[in-house]
Design an enzyme around this catalytic site. Structure first.
Site, mmCIF file in Angstrom:
data_model
loop_
_atom_site.group_PDB
_atom_site.id
_atom_site.type_symbol
_atom_site.label_atom_id
_atom_site.label_comp_id
_atom_site.label_asym_id
_atom_site.label_seq_id
_atom_site.Cartn_x
_atom_site.Cartn_y
_atom_site.Cartn_z
ATOM 1 N N TYR A 131 -1.021 -5.688 -5.008
ATOM 2 C CA TYR A 131 -1.370 -5.379 -3.611
ATOM 3 C C TYR A 131 -2.867 -5.612 -3.507
ATOM 4 O O TYR A 131 -3.637 -4.711 -3.230
ATOM 5 C CB TYR A 131 -0.993 -3.916 -3.372
ATOM 6 C CG TYR A 131 -0.965 -3.400 -1.960
ATOM 7 C CD1 TYR A 131 -0.355 -4.086 -0.923
ATOM 8 C CD2 TYR A 131 -1.525 -2.150 -1.674
ATOM 9 C CE1 TYR A 131 -0.300 -3.563 0.354
ATOM 10 C CE2 TYR A 131 -1.477 -1.608 -0.401
ATOM 11 C CZ TYR A 131 -0.868 -2.325 0.620
ATOM 12 O OH TYR A 131 -0.809 -1.792 1.878
ATOM 13 N N HIS A 136 -5.046 -7.326 3.809
ATOM 14 C CA HIS A 136 -3.627 -6.991 3.980
ATOM 15 C C HIS A 136 -3.408 -5.482 3.880
ATOM 16 O O HIS A 136 -2.713 -4.889 4.713
ATOM 17 C CB HIS A 136 -2.791 -7.710 2.915
ATOM 18 C CG HIS A 136 -1.350 -7.300 2.910
ATOM 19 N ND1 HIS A 136 -0.483 -7.587 3.940
ATOM 20 C CD2 HIS A 136 -0.615 -6.613 1.991
ATOM 21 C CE1 HIS A 136 0.714 -7.109 3.671
ATOM 22 N NE2 HIS A 136 0.665 -6.506 2.497
ATOM 23 N N ARG A 145 -0.589 4.178 9.169
ATOM 24 C CA ARG A 145 -1.334 5.409 8.974
ATOM 25 C C ARG A 145 -2.485 5.432 9.965
ATOM 26 O O ARG A 145 -2.431 4.819 11.016
ATOM 27 C CB ARG A 145 -1.850 5.505 7.522
ATOM 28 C CG ARG A 145 -0.763 5.719 6.485
ATOM 29 C CD ARG A 145 -1.358 6.107 5.131
ATOM 30 N NE ARG A 145 -2.336 5.140 4.646
ATOM 31 C CZ ARG A 145 -2.014 4.048 3.959
ATOM 32 N NH1 ARG A 145 -0.752 3.801 3.685
ATOM 33 N NH2 ARG A 145 -2.946 3.204 3.550
ATOM 34 N N GLU A 202 6.159 -13.102 2.181
ATOM 35 C CA GLU A 202 4.798 -12.747 1.785
ATOM 36 C C GLU A 202 4.158 -13.930 1.077
ATOM 37 O O GLU A 202 4.695 -14.425 0.082
ATOM 38 C CB GLU A 202 4.776 -11.524 0.863
ATOM 39 C CG GLU A 202 5.231 -10.238 1.543
ATOM 40 C CD GLU A 202 5.102 -9.016 0.655
ATOM 41 O OE1 GLU A 202 5.146 -7.901 1.188
ATOM 42 O OE2 GLU A 202 4.950 -9.184 -0.581
ATOM 43 N N TYR A 247 10.523 3.849 0.330
ATOM 44 C CA TYR A 247 9.335 3.711 -0.516
ATOM 45 C C TYR A 247 8.658 5.039 -0.850
ATOM 46 O O TYR A 247 7.853 5.112 -1.779
ATOM 47 C CB TYR A 247 8.333 2.758 0.126
ATOM 48 C CG TYR A 247 7.395 3.357 1.134
ATOM 49 C CD1 TYR A 247 6.069 3.651 0.806
ATOM 50 C CD2 TYR A 247 7.824 3.626 2.434
ATOM 51 C CE1 TYR A 247 5.203 4.194 1.732
ATOM 52 C CE2 TYR A 247 6.958 4.162 3.372
ATOM 53 C CZ TYR A 247 5.657 4.443 3.020
ATOM 54 O OH TYR A 247 4.800 4.973 3.947
ATOM 55 N N THR A 260 12.558 -13.454 -5.048
ATOM 56 C CA THR A 260 11.167 -13.882 -5.131
ATOM 57 C C THR A 260 11.185 -15.370 -5.453
ATOM 58 O O THR A 260 11.768 -15.775 -6.461
ATOM 59 C CB THR A 260 10.399 -13.123 -6.222
ATOM 60 O OG1 THR A 260 10.430 -11.724 -5.941
ATOM 61 C CG2 THR A 260 8.955 -13.589 -6.317
ATOM 62 N N THR A 352 0.546 -9.922 -0.897
ATOM 63 C CA THR A 352 0.267 -10.729 0.285
ATOM 64 C C THR A 352 -1.215 -11.048 0.399
ATOM 65 O O THR A 352 -2.066 -10.168 0.273
ATOM 66 C CB THR A 352 0.720 -9.991 1.548
ATOM 67 O OG1 THR A 352 2.100 -9.662 1.422
ATOM 68 C CG2 THR A 352 0.521 -10.847 2.780
#
Length: 423
Positions: A131, A136, A145, A202, A247, A260, A352
């Site tokens: 990540y 991103h 959030r 992604e 998640y 993927t 991403t």
């Protein structure tokens, strides 16, 4: 330290004329490795050159490569990737000399790319998705959030990642089935099983580990850079609505495990040497094991095209791997910090890749802001992917010559029926 040599000479040309054509992905300065078959035969290792493939399995059998013990005879790159990095460099020089315009011998075993079937280039031992794009992570944090606190407190200190599924890493061109999962909207009293309605792609860069580390022996960032054999384009397909429900508290599971896609040609670390660039400015100092003494980001332009079934494709974004906050070397170094053993053929996804401008955001989640602002495509609009849609990634480095990655493509096919108890 720069390691440019004669294989990076921008004036070098090949006796294979298609390798000298303007805009080719595969000039003699590239020489990416892959696995192919043709005529219904077994898988073989080759190198892309222009619109041809040099059959390394055959060339090795003819004694042209000087390998001694065979390294290209298993239909996979793993045996060669496991060799010391010095052998990667010497093999690149040997192949470049065979293909050079000044080469005296030109009767090499060649196959037209148009006549070949491309396969996964390596046996993928493990897959970890990171990540690593600050833009991103900021977009996603702002979306779900508080925009003022979009990044979680750890993000600027540690490369965040999760272990994915190597079993569903597939080569470009493999169809992707729309996944089923548990879904629960904010107003629903209970979850239900069904196909994702928010299927996404992604845009990522994948790094293949060549030489791993022993269990209990962490790598520095410098050692990790040396351990990476090469890079591929990577699309980690995502089911956003399944992910929202599953998640918390442990992260993605089914929403990222169904497919993927990677490009078939592995562009080597050596080929990318002229395109190393510094990382973005650090917001806070990194811990010593993540500090890089050399610029390990890569200036790779990546574009994504979306084509509805039966329609022409349209480019919907253009981004660049140079904007990643954490390089693949830092990702690999962090992966080993606890003593985790990394193996030949392990695959690391960057996560991403997004830039600051909207046109550089690397997913539909961002481009449509979670479906609020659909994109115009040929024949309609898209908030997320529909059945029959095809997504194609293309990547290249621009300089005195072009280093291309080929394509990373997949088409969405309908979800299966949900399983249930037998009658």
């Amino acid at each position: 330290m720069s390691r440019l040599d004669e294989t990076h000479d921008p004036g070098r040309r090949s006796w294979i004329e298609s390798a000298n054509a303007p805009g080719t992905d595969f000039p003699v300065q590239n020489l990416p490795y892959g696995v192919f078959s043709h005529g219904g035969g077994p898988c073989r290792v080759g190198v892309a050159i222009g619109d041809m493939i040099l059959d390394l399995t055959a060339a090795e059998g003819q004694g042209r490569l000087g390998t001694g013990q065979p390294v290209f005879d298993t239909g996979s790159l793993n045996r060669f990737m496991a060799r010391p990095k010095e052998e990667w460099t010497s093999m690149r020089r040997r192949i470049a000399a065979l293909l050079d315009a000044a080469a005296g011998t030109r009767d090499l075993p060649l196959v037209a790319q148009a006549d070949a079937v491309l396969h996964l280039p390596a046996e993928i031992r493990g897959f970890t998705d990171f990540y690593a794009s600050r833009e991103h992570a900021t977009n996603v944090g702002s979306m779900f959030r508080d925009p003022a606190n979009a990044l979680l407190p750890n993000w600027l200190h540690v490369p965040i990642g999760y272990n994915g599924r190597a079993s569903t890493v597939v080569v470009s061109g493999t169809p992707i089935t729309r996944p089923l999962g548990q879904l629960k909207g904010p107003e629903d009293a209970a979850p239900r099983v069904g196909p994702t309605a928010k299927l996404d792609f992604e845009v990522e860069l994948g790094a293949l580990v060549g030489t791993g580390n022993a269990m209990g022996a962490p790598m520095s960032a410098a050692e990790a850079w040396e351990a990476i054999f090469g890079y591929v384009l990577l699309n980690d397909w995502s089911a956003r609505d399944i992910q929202v429900w599953e998640y918390q508290p442990l992260g993605p599971f089914l929403s990222k495990a169904f497919g993927t896609t990677i490009s078939p040609w592995v562009v080597t670390r050596d080929a990318l040497e002229p395109f190393r660039v510094p990382p973005p400015e650090r917001a806070v100092p990194l811990l010593p094991y993540l500090r890089e003494e050399t610029p390990n980001n890569l200036d790779i332009v990546i574009e994504a095209e979306l084509a509805p079934e039966g329609r022409a494709g349209r480019r919907i974004l253009r981004t660049n791997a140079r904007w990643l906050y954490y390089s693949a070397a830092q990702q690999l170094a962090h992966h080993t910090l606890s003593g985790c053993a990394m193996e030949t053929g392990d695959l690391l996804g960057s996560g991403t890749i997004s830039g600051e401008a909207r046109e550089s955001w690397g997913s539909l989640l961002e481009l449509t802001w979670n479906g609020r602002d659909p994109l115009d495509v040929e024949g309609g609009r898209r908030a997320f992917l529909e059945d029959g849609d095809s997504v194609t990634l293309r990547g290249h480095c621009d300089g005195p010559y072009r280093i291309g990655f080929g394509t990373c493509a997949g088409t969405i096919r309908p979800a299966p029926a949900a399983p249930g108890p037998r009658d």
